[in-house]
Each structure stands twice: as structure tokens, then as C-alpha cells.
Design an enzyme around this catalytic site. Structure first.
Site, PDB file in Angstrom:
ATOM      1  N   ASP A 210       2.026 -23.179 -28.053  1.00  0.00           N
ATOM      2  CA  ASP A 210       2.392 -21.800 -28.457  1.00  0.00           C
ATOM      3  C   ASP A 210       1.120 -20.968 -28.565  1.00  0.00           C
ATOM      4  OD1 ASP A 210       2.326 -23.772 -30.975  1.00  0.00           O
ATOM      5  OD2 ASP A 210       1.407 -21.877 -31.527  1.00  0.00           O
ATOM      6  N   ASP A 212       0.317 -19.234 -31.302  1.00  0.00           N
ATOM      7  CA  ASP A 212       0.139 -18.969 -32.729  1.00  0.00           C
ATOM      8  C   ASP A 212       0.641 -17.549 -33.038  1.00  0.00           C
ATOM      9  OD1 ASP A 212      -0.576 -20.247 -35.187  1.00  0.00           O
ATOM     10  OD2 ASP A 212      -2.287 -18.905 -35.321  1.00  0.00           O
TER      11      ASP A 212
END
Ligand SMILES: CSC[C@H]1O[C@H](OP(=O)(O)O)[C@H](O)[C@@H]1O
Ligand SMILES: Nc1ncnc2[nH]cnc12
Length: 293
Positions: A210, A212
């Protein structure tokens, strides 16, 4: 210690077993530092001895901040590991490191709090070097293996170890970027410190799941996105372990990290605490017992 490889794998989120192992057997290993996360799965891949520990336990039972990293590293040392490859899910703090990519971590910034981060204690004081926390040889082989498994890998990345278990605020995420951190996770520290104290060459292969929470126009990270990316790319991580075993040279040449404690213990021999020394039989036995390995 030159000789044969005994490759320890610490499997992170999404990696709780290793199908490729031949002659596999789960063994319980007792540690003088308490309970490890789970039993250790022992076997061989491409002729190489492998010892696999699921970091959070099978079924992902243990919070990052509650992991007994000392027991985990001590147990892997007792299980005979010569080297440790950690595999971890991470958030990316850098645009070019996209979800699905891998990063061979070579530096850490430690923001964890209150975790037991040394094997040593009053009565046996040691200071190991952490300037270069990762074994470049193992990290290089692991990066080659990810490429051979079809993954995209960035060689060299700074890992920010946060306490968690909550993800970062957007302000924290931006702050860590400004510090030069490129990936973020919750488990790389104190694992890397403890591996060094245990004289185990350590490398961390991070799987980016991901971005973040630093991208203002995008939703902040949530665990369902992470699981989706993890499932889509977990197979590359598993295949990379097989490729790694296949590409390790038959003979393991000694690493300078094998003797990291050589000049690290500074407590005078007559002042050393016997009980602390006894607990460190696996981690520091080589130096405490007169330098024999
Ligand atoms: C499942 S998302 C957060 C969780 O994933 C990472 O675990 P690991 O490093 O063991 O792969 C991260 O550090 C958090 O513990
Ligand atoms: N964004 C993130 N922060 C901390 N740990 C993670 N593990 C995977 N993604 C993460």
C-alpha cells in the site's frame, strides 16, 4: 563459520507456512527468553536446510508490539540457522515503490517503543555495531531470487519501524517521508538488532502492499487493501524463497557478522552475571565459552 547454509525464514503477514519444503516437520524449540511465536517448520528446499517461523504465529495471533522477538531469534539460533531472511508486508513512502513491488531493505529508523530490544542485561553488557544492519550478501541473493520469481525489486530501502498496531496519521506518514524513510512496517525492529546480537546475518525482503497515508488525494491505508495486494503477490514471495535456495552457493563462506560479538562484550569477566550468561548460551555461547563456535 564456513560450511553449510541453514536458512532461517521469518514469514510475515500472509506467510504462515512453506509448501515447497521437503521432509517437513514442525518442531517446538524452547527459548530461554520465553515463548517464540510458534513451532519452527524444518525441511529442505533444493537441498538447502530451511527453518521457517511464522512471525505472528499460524492464524496471525500476535500483535506486532507483543511479538517476543528475543524468543524468536533465540529459537532460530537454537534451531541451527546460519542466516535469517525476514519477509514483511510494508507500506510505501515513495512514489516509485508501488504496491506489488519488493524492496531489499538496507537501513532502519526505529520508532518502536517499549519492546525488549537486546539479549544483554545488567551483568553482561555488550554493544554491537548496527551501522550496516543488513547482510549485503544475503540481501543481494534475496533480491536476485525475487527477480527470478518474476517480481520487481528495489535494492536498498530505508525501513521505518513504527509501534502500531494502528497505522500512521497522515502527518506522521509525511514526516517519515521527510526523514528519508521509503517503506514502513511494524516488525523490522527490534528483530534486526537482535539478529545482529545473535551473530546471524539478517536481510529483510519487504513486499509493498500500500501507499500508507501520505497521498492527500487518496484514501488512507486500510487493512483490506493490504490483504488484497498480499494475496495477489504472496506467490512471488513464496517462489522467491525457492529460487533463493536454488541460487545459494553450495558452500557458505564465513560472514563478518558471524563474529559480531567478538569485541562487543565489555563487562569484565569476573563481574559477569552467571544467570544472564546462562540465558545467552545460544546467542553468545561462541564468545562466552572461550571463542569456540
Ligand atoms: C497486515 S498489515 C500490518 C502488519 O503487516 C506487517 O506485518 P509483517 O511485518 O509481519 O509482515 C506489519 O509490520 C504489521 O504487523
Ligand atoms: N502502511 C503500513 N504501515 C505499517 N505497516 C504496514 N504493513 C503493511 N502496510 C503497512
Amino acid at each position: 563459520m564456513s560450511g553449510e547454509w541453514v536458512l532461517g525464514i521469518i514469514g510475515g503477514s500472509g506467510l504462515y507456512a512453506m509448501d515447497a519444503l521437503e521432509d517437513e516437520q514442525w518442531i517446538e524449540v524452547k527459548s530461554s527468553f520465553g515463548e517464540p511465536s510458534d513451532a519452527i517448520l524444518c525441511g529442505r528446499i533444493a537441498g538447502v536446510k530451511v527453518r521457517f517461523l511464522p512471525r505472528h504465529g499460524r492464524g496471525h495471533r500476535i500483535l506486532p508490539g507483543q511479538l517476543n522477538a528475543r524468543a524468536n531469534i533465540d529459537a532460530m539460533k537454537r534451531a541451527g540457522c546460519t542466516d535469517l531472511l525476514a519477509i514483511s508486508a510494508v507500506g510505501s513512502l515513495s512514489e516509485p515503490l508501488a504496491p506489488g513491488h519488493f524492496a531489499a531493505v538496507d537501513q532502519f529508523i526505529d520508532r518502536t517503543q517499549g519492546r525488549a530490544s537486546t539479549f544483554f542485561d545488567n551483568g553482561l553488557v555488550a554493544h554491537v555495531s548496527m551501522g550496516d544492519p543488513v547482510c549485503p550478501r544475503l540481501s543481494g541473493y534475496a533480491a536476485d531470487a525475487v527477480e527470478r520469481a518474476g517480481g520487481t525489486v528495489r535494492r536498498g530501502a530505508t525501513y521505518l519501524a513504527m509501534e502500531g498496531p494502528q497505522f500512521s496519521t497522515r502527518a506522521e506518514s509525511k514526516l517519515y517521508r521527510s526523514w528519508g524513510a521509503e517503506v514502513i512496517g511494524m516488525t523490522g525492529m527490534p528483530e534486526a538488532r537482535l539478529a545482529r546480537e545473535a551473530e546471524l546475518p539478517y536481510a529483510l525482503m519487504a513486499m509493498v502492499t500500500d501507499y500508507d497515508s501520505w497521498r492527500d488525494k487518496e484514501a488512507a491505508v486500510d487493512v483490506s487493501d493490504i490483504l488484497e495486494t498480499m494475496h495477489a503477490n504472496g506467490e512471488i514471495a513464496r517462489k522467491a524463497v525457492e529460487k533463493l535456495c536454488a541460487l545459494l552457493p553450495e558452500r557458505r563462506e564465513a560472514s563478518p557478522i558471524d563474529t559480531a560479538l567478538e569485541h562487543a562484550i565489555i563487562t569484565a569477566p569476573e563481574q559477569r552475571d552467571r544467570a544472564v550468561m546462562a540465558r545467552l548460551d545460544a546467542v553468545a555461547g561462541r564468545v562466552l565459552n572461550g571463542g569456540q563456535s
